[in-house]
Design an enzyme around this catalytic site. Structure first.
Site, PDB file in Angstrom:
ATOM      1  N   GLN A 158      -5.632  -2.224  -6.529  1.00  0.00           N
ATOM      2  CA  GLN A 158      -6.228  -1.224  -5.620  1.00  0.00           C
ATOM      3  C   GLN A 158      -6.968  -0.182  -6.427  1.00  0.00           C
ATOM      4  OE1 GLN A 158      -3.952   2.032  -3.425  1.00  0.00           O
ATOM      5  NE2 GLN A 158      -4.426   0.671  -1.729  1.00  0.00           N
ATOM      6  N   ASP A 205       0.820  -1.210   0.000  1.00  0.00           N
ATOM      7  CA  ASP A 205       0.000   0.000   0.000  1.00  0.00           C
ATOM      8  C   ASP A 205       0.855   1.261   0.000  1.00  0.00           C
ATOM      9  OD1 ASP A 205      -2.514   1.302   0.041  1.00  0.00           O
ATOM     10  OD2 ASP A 205      -2.388   1.591   2.210  1.00  0.00           O
ATOM     11  N   SER A 245      -7.427   5.574  -0.572  1.00  0.00           N
ATOM     12  CA  SER A 245      -7.681   4.204  -1.011  1.00  0.00           C
ATOM     13  C   SER A 245      -9.123   3.812  -0.717  1.00  0.00           C
ATOM     14  CB  SER A 245      -6.740   3.238  -0.292  1.00  0.00           C
ATOM     15  OG  SER A 245      -5.390   3.578  -0.538  1.00  0.00           O
TER      16      SER A 245
END
Length: 308
Positions: A300, A229, A250
């Site tokens: 993502q 991430d 996100s």
């Protein structure tokens, strides 16, 4: 409960590089299938706690509820609310299914009585798959070896020396350096730090956890989830030349783990933006070992808004 934010000014006895496992991703058992964490990192200008840390802590919690012979092979998660770095997070694990080869877990990260993340994790008895008839992977890109590249720590050290007359900025850099739990060597550190435009349309870096981790694959995979991430959504910035970014958060995060690996050894992480539309950016990441084995694929979607 006393909380310690990872970007707080440390006391003398705390001046050390924190281990990613167990310090940054550490959880404590409260009761059966119930865990708590009280140590968080929040990036500057971020809306809340770093999402990769919440995912990693959720996976550390879930892995404690499965048999030792099961390895995490996939996760699917949604970020629901920004995390407050000043409040503890409780991780509630539901044992969705235990089968012969697979076990599934549902994890909810709860803060102040409300979920901030929901995550589905699946674990596989990989050692039981004695015949591996089909074996294929995307080849690792040909890039500079990590030994030939400058690290983010080296870059920050140079930056710190230029802030001799700006104690506030120097202290922010100093604290960030102390609590960066992995070594990062981007192919171009100036691009990675946002000081130069990116002509390659991706963000590619070598990563390695700074301190050794044991032999538990689930700990290595939780640590890789944290790292996954780190720069993924920022790969969309190479397509944002029309206007400055006003918001970047996100929305969801998925990972598939393909092969065993060690995150305390160098891995290559390539992040690329596949699509941008309706203020949403879809980014893909791939992680290879130094020997070229593809060990993880990441996807993502994030909310990316521009300022007109």
């Amino acid at each position: 409960m006393a909380l310690k934010m990872l970007d707080d000014e440390p006391t003398k006895e705390e001046i050390k590089v924190l281990d990613l496992v167990p310090d940054v991703l550490g959880v404590k058992e409260l009761d059966t299938d119930l865990y708590i964490a009280d140590q968080f990192w929040k990036a500057q200008r971020a809306r809340g706690t770093f999402g990769g840390q919440i995912i990693g802590q959720a996976l550390m919690s879930a892995s404690r509820t499965v048999a030792d012979n099961l390895n995490l092979h996939s996760i699917h998660s949604y970020f629901l609310r920004p995390g407050d770095p000043n409040s503890p997070v409780i991780y509630k694990v539901s044992r969705t299914r235990d089968g012969g080869s697979f076990s599934s877990r549902s994890i909810s990260a709860i803060q102040k009585g409300r979920p901030i993340l929901t995550l589905q994790a699946s674990f596989h008895n990989e050692a039981a798959e004695k015949t591996n008839i089909f074996d294929y992977q995307v080849a690792m890109p040909k890039v500079a070896h990590h030994s030939q590249l400058s690290s983010v720590h080296e870059y920050l050290a140079l930056l710190l020396s230029s802030f001799e007359n700006d104690s506030n900025r120097a202290e922010k850099v100093r604290n960030f350096m102390k609590y960066l739990p992995m070594d990062i060597k981007p192919l171009d550190v100036e691009v990675y730090m946002g000081n130069k435009s990116n002509s390659t349309k991706n963000i590619t870096s070598w990563f390695k956890v700074r301190n050794p981790i044991g032999d538990n694959q689930n700990e290595h995979r939780a640590a890789a989830s944290y790292i996954s991430d780190w720069s993924l959504l920022y790969s969309s910035t190479v397509h944002q030349s029309k206007a400055p970014v006003s918001m970047m958060v996100s929305l969801d995060h998925s990972i598939w783990f393909h092969r065993p690996f060690r995150i305390d050894e160098w891995v290559l992480y390539e992040a690329v933006c596949d699509n941008m539309a309706n203020s949403r950016s879809l980014c893909q990441g791939r992680i290879w070992t130094e020997s070229g084995e593809l060990v993880a694929t990441v996807m993502q979607e994030g909310l990316v808004r521009g300022k007109l």
